[in-house]
Design a protein around this motif. Structure first.
Motif, mmCIF file in Angstrom:
data_model
loop_
_atom_site.group_PDB
_atom_site.id
_atom_site.type_symbol
_atom_site.label_atom_id
_atom_site.label_comp_id
_atom_site.label_asym_id
_atom_site.label_seq_id
_atom_site.Cartn_x
_atom_site.Cartn_y
_atom_site.Cartn_z
ATOM 1 N N SER A 198 32.885 30.027 18.849
ATOM 2 C CA SER A 198 32.300 29.913 20.059
ATOM 3 C C SER A 198 32.026 31.268 20.858
ATOM 4 N N SER A 199 32.350 32.386 20.282
ATOM 5 C CA SER A 199 31.952 33.733 20.509
ATOM 6 C C SER A 199 31.961 34.771 19.481
ATOM 7 N N ILE A 209 31.867 37.296 16.846
ATOM 8 C CA ILE A 209 31.286 37.518 15.373
ATOM 9 C C ILE A 209 31.277 35.963 14.787
ATOM 10 N N ARG A 230 38.306 26.206 20.547
ATOM 11 C CA ARG A 230 38.598 25.375 21.809
ATOM 12 C C ARG A 230 37.525 25.058 22.948
ATOM 13 N N ARG A 231 36.506 25.896 22.869
ATOM 14 C CA ARG A 231 35.655 25.502 24.146
ATOM 15 C C ARG A 231 34.389 25.035 23.630
ATOM 16 N N ASP A 274 42.489 23.599 18.594
ATOM 17 C CA ASP A 274 43.404 24.786 19.065
ATOM 18 C C ASP A 274 44.197 25.210 17.614
ATOM 19 N N LEU A 275 44.139 26.273 17.271
ATOM 20 C CA LEU A 275 44.532 26.617 15.991
ATOM 21 C C LEU A 275 45.961 27.642 16.105
ATOM 22 N N ASN A 291 37.531 32.787 10.748
ATOM 23 C CA ASN A 291 37.105 33.960 11.626
ATOM 24 C C ASN A 291 38.061 33.830 12.874
ATOM 25 N N TYR A 315 49.025 43.324 16.024
ATOM 26 C CA TYR A 315 47.732 42.697 15.608
ATOM 27 C C TYR A 315 47.650 43.161 14.381
ATOM 28 N N THR A 347 33.820 45.904 17.442
ATOM 29 C CA THR A 347 32.760 45.095 17.541
ATOM 30 C C THR A 347 32.351 44.720 18.956
ATOM 31 N N THR A 400 32.313 42.146 21.477
ATOM 32 C CA THR A 400 32.741 40.665 21.463
ATOM 33 C C THR A 400 33.637 40.511 22.729
ATOM 34 N N ARG A 434 39.993 40.048 25.902
ATOM 35 C CA ARG A 434 41.304 39.131 25.692
ATOM 36 C C ARG A 434 42.386 39.984 25.138
#
Ligand code: NAP
Length: 248
Positions: free
Chosen positions: A10-11, A13, A33-34, A60-61, A85, A150, A183, A185, A190
């Motif tokens: 949905s956004s 990459i 989700r979007r 929703d993963l 991804n 992360y 990158t 995005t 977020r």
């Protein structure tokens, strides 16, 4: 009919990767989700090639049940390529972490990716031309202080995927890793809880999502395991990076 699955389409990459695969004539299954963003993407794909079939899957993963349901819902499709991804970042010292945020991060970056990779590899190990591409990060190869959780999640992605590639090196399924660096995005917005982060002034180097999708395509078309951005911000295709211990 064969399909390419892209999670996190949905956004960023994932979105640009979907357009790049559409230009290669690939039917798509788009996951995020979007729903409205996926529908916008489907319209763009059809403008590129109206013969293509585009399936939208809202999932929703971070929810394990939904992750299994997503995979099960795709049993009728022949999946040529699966791209994990979807992912999210987080910038915080470990002691200051928002635990709810990192539970969510680990669920998507680690747990969902592992479940979906395992199921896909189990079903497609013996399928000619099948590919699994997992999106890691340069931070999956260097510990990024200030983003340790992360970074560690992406170490997992890289180690798991390199290991799977080794386990399946005599199988027909090709297993690969894309390791982007910064990158442009929605990622930093977020990760850092900010709005409209300005990549031009905020970082010294970055790639656009369109460039990263081109690197994804180069990896897809190569016989190498890893596509990674190096310290000079150049893309290179590589073999296994982590050492391997055999025979346990
Ligand atoms: P992005 O623009 O924020 O895209 C993230 C994608 O993941 C979105 O499509 C989002 O969709 C999806 N996603 C997030 N949480 C989800 C959930 N719970 N369930 C389903 N989908 C979810 O960021 P991006 O930069 O394109 O990130 C793509 C991948 O590249 C990630 O794995 C990231 O770790 C990796 N990466 C990014 C950078 C960078 O600097 N941008 C660098 C290295 C690696 P919804 O919100 O619609 O669900």
């Amino acid at each position: 009919m064969k399909y390419t699955v892209i999670t996190g389409a949905s956004s960023g990459i994932g979105y640009e990767t979907a357009l790049a695969f559409a230009r290669k004539g690939k039917n798509l299954i788009l996951v995020a989700r979007r729903k409205e963003k996926l529908e916008e993407l489907r319209t763009q794909v059809i403008e590129i090639n109206q013969q293509l079939e585009v399936i939208i899957k809202v999932s929703d993963l971070s929810d394990t049940k939904q992750t299994y349901e997503l995979y099960d819902s795709l049993s009728e499709y022949e999946i040529e390529t699966w791209i994990n991804n979807a992912g999210l970042g987080d910038s915080s010292a470990v002691v200051d972490e928002d635990l709810a945020k990192i539970e969510n991060l680990l669920s998507v970056n680690v747990k969902a990716l592992t479940i979906l990779s395992t199921l896909y590899a189990r079903n497609y190990a013996d399928t000619d031309g099948a590919q699994l591409i997992n999106v890691s990060s340069g931070m999956g190869y260097v510990i990024a202080l200030g983003s340790v959780v992360y970074s560690a999640s992406k170490y997992y992605v890289s180690a798991f995927t390199e290991g799977l590639a080794q386990e399946l090196k005599d199988a027909k399924l090709n297993v690969k890793i894309l390791a982007p660096a910064v990158t442009e995005t929605e990622f930093i917005d977020r990760a850092n809880n900010v709005e409209n982060f300005d990549y031009q002034t905020g970082v010294s180097h970055f790639h656009t999502a369109v460039e990263m999708a081109e690197f994804m395509m180069a990896l897809y078309e190569s016989d190498k395991i890893i596509g990674i951005i190096d310290g000079k911000y150049e893309f290179s295709l590589r073999d296994q990076i982590y050492p391997v211990l055999k025979g346990l």
